[in-house]
Design a protein around this motif. Sequence first.
Motif, PDB file in Angstrom:
ATOM      1  N   GLU A  42       0.839  -1.198   0.000  1.00  0.00           N
ATOM      2  CA  GLU A  42       0.000   0.000   0.000  1.00  0.00           C
ATOM      3  C   GLU A  42       0.879   1.256   0.000  1.00  0.00           C
ATOM      4  OE1 GLU A  42      -3.092  -0.080   2.967  1.00  0.00           O
ATOM      5  OE2 GLU A  42      -3.490   2.033   2.496  1.00  0.00           O
ATOM      6  N   THR A  43       1.138   1.773  -1.173  1.00  0.00           N
ATOM      7  CA  THR A  43       1.940   2.986  -1.312  1.00  0.00           C
ATOM      8  C   THR A  43       1.544   3.645  -2.631  1.00  0.00           C
ATOM      9  OG1 THR A  43       4.184   3.881  -1.227  1.00  0.00           O
ATOM     10  CG2 THR A  43       3.923   1.854  -2.472  1.00  0.00           C
ATOM     11  N   ASN A  44       2.193   4.752  -2.962  1.00  0.00           N
ATOM     12  CA  ASN A  44       1.903   5.378  -4.256  1.00  0.00           C
ATOM     13  C   ASN A  44       3.084   6.221  -4.718  1.00  0.00           C
ATOM     14  OD1 ASN A  44       1.490   8.192  -3.143  1.00  0.00           O
ATOM     15  ND2 ASN A  44      -0.008   7.006  -1.950  1.00  0.00           N
ATOM     16  N   THR A  50       7.904  12.236  -3.241  1.00  0.00           N
ATOM     17  CA  THR A  50       8.114  13.405  -2.377  1.00  0.00           C
ATOM     18  C   THR A  50       8.962  13.063  -1.148  1.00  0.00           C
ATOM     19  OG1 THR A  50       5.975  12.979  -1.374  1.00  0.00           O
ATOM     20  CG2 THR A  50       6.044  14.714  -3.029  1.00  0.00           C
ATOM     21  N   ARG A  51       8.840  11.827  -0.613  1.00  0.00           N
ATOM     22  CA  ARG A  51       9.611  11.497   0.596  1.00  0.00           C
ATOM     23  C   ARG A  51      11.036  11.062   0.286  1.00  0.00           C
ATOM     24  NH1 ARG A  51       6.875  11.381   5.802  1.00  0.00           N
ATOM     25  NH2 ARG A  51       4.806  12.149   5.268  1.00  0.00           N
ATOM     26  N   THR A  52      11.283  10.555  -0.943  1.00  0.00           N
ATOM     27  CA  THR A  52      12.620   9.992  -1.213  1.00  0.00           C
ATOM     28  C   THR A  52      13.271  10.525  -2.496  1.00  0.00           C
ATOM     29  OG1 THR A  52      11.864   8.132  -2.581  1.00  0.00           O
ATOM     30  CG2 THR A  52      11.838   7.796  -0.202  1.00  0.00           C
ATOM     31  N   ALA A 264      20.661   7.569  -0.871  1.00  0.00           N
ATOM     32  CA  ALA A 264      19.629   6.979  -0.004  1.00  0.00           C
ATOM     33  C   ALA A 264      18.317   7.732  -0.122  1.00  0.00           C
ATOM     34  CB  ALA A 264      20.100   6.967   1.443  1.00  0.00           C
ATOM     35  N   ASN A 265      18.410   9.065  -0.125  1.00  0.00           N
ATOM     36  CA  ASN A 265      17.188   9.864  -0.104  1.00  0.00           C
ATOM     37  C   ASN A 265      17.551  11.275  -0.583  1.00  0.00           C
ATOM     38  OD1 ASN A 265      15.007  11.543   0.783  1.00  0.00           O
ATOM     39  ND2 ASN A 265      14.423   9.948   2.250  1.00  0.00           N
ATOM     40  N   GLN A 266      16.797  11.812  -1.528  1.00  0.00           N
ATOM     41  CA  GLN A 266      17.107  13.147  -2.060  1.00  0.00           C
ATOM     42  C   GLN A 266      17.057  14.200  -0.955  1.00  0.00           C
ATOM     43  OE1 GLN A 266      18.262  13.717  -5.193  1.00  0.00           O
ATOM     44  NE2 GLN A 266      18.683  15.773  -4.404  1.00  0.00           N
ATOM     45  N   GLY A 291      17.215   4.041  -7.177  1.00  0.00           N
ATOM     46  CA  GLY A 291      16.937   3.859  -5.753  1.00  0.00           C
ATOM     47  C   GLY A 291      18.240   3.757  -4.982  1.00  0.00           C
ATOM     48  N   ASN A 292      18.165   3.131  -3.813  1.00  0.00           N
ATOM     49  CA  ASN A 292      19.333   2.975  -2.951  1.00  0.00           C
ATOM     50  C   ASN A 292      19.974   1.614  -3.251  1.00  0.00           C
ATOM     51  OD1 ASN A 292      21.053   2.423  -0.811  1.00  0.00           O
ATOM     52  ND2 ASN A 292      19.704   3.294   0.739  1.00  0.00           N
ATOM     53  N   THR A 293      21.155   1.630  -3.851  1.00  0.00           N
ATOM     54  CA  THR A 293      21.831   0.360  -4.173  1.00  0.00           C
ATOM     55  C   THR A 293      22.949   0.087  -3.163  1.00  0.00           C
ATOM     56  OG1 THR A 293      23.234   1.523  -5.756  1.00  0.00           O
ATOM     57  CG2 THR A 293      21.303   0.389  -6.652  1.00  0.00           C
TER      58      THR A 293
HETATM   59  O1  UT7 Z   1      21.145   3.283   2.904  1.00  0.00           O
HETATM   60  C1  UT7 Z   1      21.171   3.253   4.270  1.00  0.00           C
HETATM   61  C2  UT7 Z   1      20.703   4.504   4.837  1.00  0.00           C
HETATM   62  N1  UT7 Z   1      19.273   4.570   4.788  1.00  0.00           N
HETATM   63  C3  UT7 Z   1      18.689   5.754   4.811  1.00  0.00           C
HETATM   64  O2  UT7 Z   1      19.372   6.740   4.809  1.00  0.00           O
HETATM   65  C4  UT7 Z   1      17.201   5.837   4.931  1.00  0.00           C
HETATM   66  C5  UT7 Z   1      16.849   7.019   5.769  1.00  0.00           C
HETATM   67  N2  UT7 Z   1      15.438   7.161   6.015  1.00  0.00           N
HETATM   68  C6  UT7 Z   1      14.599   7.635   5.069  1.00  0.00           C
HETATM   69  O3  UT7 Z   1      14.983   7.875   3.942  1.00  0.00           O
HETATM   70  C7  UT7 Z   1      13.180   7.934   5.492  1.00  0.00           C
HETATM   71  O4  UT7 Z   1      13.074   7.827   6.868  1.00  0.00           O
HETATM   72  C8  UT7 Z   1      12.111   7.034   4.809  1.00  0.00           C
HETATM   73  C9  UT7 Z   1      11.997   7.368   3.344  1.00  0.00           C
HETATM   74  C10 UT7 Z   1      12.492   5.575   4.998  1.00  0.00           C
HETATM   75  C11 UT7 Z   1      10.764   7.260   5.469  1.00  0.00           C
HETATM   76  O5  UT7 Z   1      10.397   8.627   5.363  1.00  0.00           O
HETATM   77  P1  UT7 Z   1       9.853   9.419   6.639  1.00  0.00           P
HETATM   78  O6  UT7 Z   1       9.526  10.759   6.186  1.00  0.00           O
HETATM   79  O7  UT7 Z   1      10.892   9.281   7.720  1.00  0.00           O
HETATM   80  O8  UT7 Z   1       8.529   8.647   6.969  1.00  0.00           O
HETATM   81  P2  UT7 Z   1       8.141   7.873   8.309  1.00  0.00           P
HETATM   82  O9  UT7 Z   1       8.873   6.582   8.436  1.00  0.00           O
HETATM   83  O10 UT7 Z   1       8.226   8.813   9.469  1.00  0.00           O
HETATM   84  O11 UT7 Z   1       6.603   7.575   8.036  1.00  0.00           O
HETATM   85  C12 UT7 Z   1       5.658   8.630   7.849  1.00  0.00           C
HETATM   86  C13 UT7 Z   1       4.304   8.043   7.488  1.00  0.00           C
HETATM   87  C14 UT7 Z   1       3.871   6.897   8.425  1.00  0.00           C
HETATM   88  O12 UT7 Z   1       2.481   7.002   8.578  1.00  0.00           O
HETATM   89  P3  UT7 Z   1       1.858   7.649   9.910  1.00  0.00           P
HETATM   90  O13 UT7 Z   1       2.361   6.810  11.032  1.00  0.00           O
HETATM   91  O14 UT7 Z   1       2.393   9.047   9.944  1.00  0.00           O
HETATM   92  O15 UT7 Z   1       0.395   7.560   9.669  1.00  0.00           O
HETATM   93  C15 UT7 Z   1       4.186   5.655   7.645  1.00  0.00           C
HETATM   94  O16 UT7 Z   1       3.357   4.576   7.989  1.00  0.00           O
HETATM   95  O17 UT7 Z   1       4.366   7.465   6.182  1.00  0.00           O
HETATM   96  C16 UT7 Z   1       3.911   6.112   6.231  1.00  0.00           C
HETATM   97  N3  UT7 Z   1       4.654   5.350   5.237  1.00  0.00           N
HETATM   98  C17 UT7 Z   1       4.246   5.232   3.970  1.00  0.00           C
HETATM   99  N4  UT7 Z   1       3.158   5.665   3.318  1.00  0.00           N
HETATM  100  C18 UT7 Z   1       3.052   5.356   2.009  1.00  0.00           C
HETATM  101  C19 UT7 Z   1       5.824   4.713   5.408  1.00  0.00           C
HETATM  102  N5  UT7 Z   1       6.213   4.157   4.243  1.00  0.00           N
HETATM  103  C20 UT7 Z   1       5.241   4.453   3.337  1.00  0.00           C
HETATM  104  C21 UT7 Z   1       5.069   4.161   1.982  1.00  0.00           C
HETATM  105  N6  UT7 Z   1       3.974   4.625   1.350  1.00  0.00           N
HETATM  106  N7  UT7 Z   1       5.973   3.441   1.280  1.00  0.00           N
END
Ligand code: UT7
Length: 390
Positions: A42-44, A50-52, A264-266, A291-293
């Motif tokens: 469940e994502t889009n 926007t998040r990555t 990892a993330n923009q 993506g993140n490789t």
């Molecule tokens: O390579 C190793 C290093 N790795 C990284 O550097 C990764 C670092 N972390 C990140 O890039 C970010 O933390 C993520 C992209 C993984 C997540 O972004 P975020 O802005 O930190 O989101 P979050 O984990 O705080 O989740 C926010 C909301 C949550 O919902 P609620 O609890 O606010 O209702 C999640 O359940 O987004 C929800 N969510 C999603 N929604 C749609 C989490 N993943 C998804 C998804 N699609 N794929």
Amino acid sequence: MLKPKATSTPRHESGIYAHIIGWGMAVPDNIMTNDDISAIVETNDEWITTRTGIKERRIAGERESTTTLAHRAAQQALLVANVLPSGLDLIIVATSTPENAFPSTASLVQDRLGAVNAGAFDLSAACSGFVYALDMAAQAIRSGSITTALVIGAETMSRVLDWQDRSTCILFGDGAGAVVLQARTQKGGVLSSVLRSDGAGCDLLYIPTQNHSEAETRKLQKMVMIGSDVFKFANRVVDESIRQAVERAHLTLDDISLIVPHQANQRIIDSIAKKLKLDSSKFVSNLDRYGNTSAASIPIALCEAVQQGRVKADDYLVFVGFGGGLTWAACVVQWGAPAPIEPSRLTSSRRQAEYLLARIRARLQRWQRSISGLFRLLSLRRVRRWFARK
Ligand code: UT7
């Protein structure tokens, strides 16, 4: 020729410098878009973009593996460097998704290449692995103990993802990147490095293996990540490690032409740029397509930057990685490599001959082992029969 603007690059005591003279990359053909993923969890596309910043990633096919991707990237790097497999002294593969616990993926690549004079080992430092490996190889070259090294970052992250977990499966992709490092007396190459680790954050990003007790192991061999904590950690340490590496190279941030960060993330890349007060055009970013490789992301991004003409002779570059461990690492490289030379027909033919010989040698050795195994079995039976007759 050195750039005059730098006050003085650090002089390595041996007078030997480790230059990058070849580069290569390999990614699977199979593209998985954000829309494809939204059919699985469940994502889009809007959330992921926007998040990555990620739009799509490459996923290894059945016949592809960390070794095959690493091997393809290595062949390209050897071609650019105009180096024969037999001319390699050392192969390091940085990976979190090795083919086996052992033998190392590096040994499998060594066999496929026919790098008969090389030592080989894998290095585990998650997404910082490539920078760690580059530093290890550069140190070995600068010490005078070896002349030429192949450093590879290679991953098949798709095989360790929990495809039910939308917080991780949307982020990663498969691929490999490689560089050839060689000793030169000309100043430049890998000038400085900063390698760091904070094992207290080991539970923020990890892949449990068989060595965990059953109670500890929720999902064996599947990645676990507390994304928001890793995000904060990256924002806390990455800019500082770049500053330290630049300082150790006796340079200032103004001297740096290009930063090749772990993809990892923009939002992390943008935040590093902001903290360092550098224009975002100084950062390489290709995570929208791959993506993140993990350990492969820096050498893949470097390869693309070189192909796009963003790297010129004598430019100062920074590579910076961060990830599981927790680990982080930065290094400064002065690009000294000349424009790729057209390899002579003789060298090309010799390289192809060494690849062919490698395949034949590996097959012959396997046959030889099975034939001698058969003989051992037959003679064992003869001995048993002899005893039975007595
Ligand atoms: O390579 C190793 C290093 N790795 C990284 O550097 C990764 C670092 N972390 C990140 O890039 C970010 O933390 C993520 C992209 C993984 C997540 O972004 P975020 O802005 O930190 O989101 P979050 O984990 O705080 O989740 C926010 C909301 C949550 O919902 P609620 O609890 O606010 O209702 C999640 O359940 O987004 C929800 N969510 C999603 N929604 C749609 C989490 N993943 C998804 C998804 N699609 N794929």
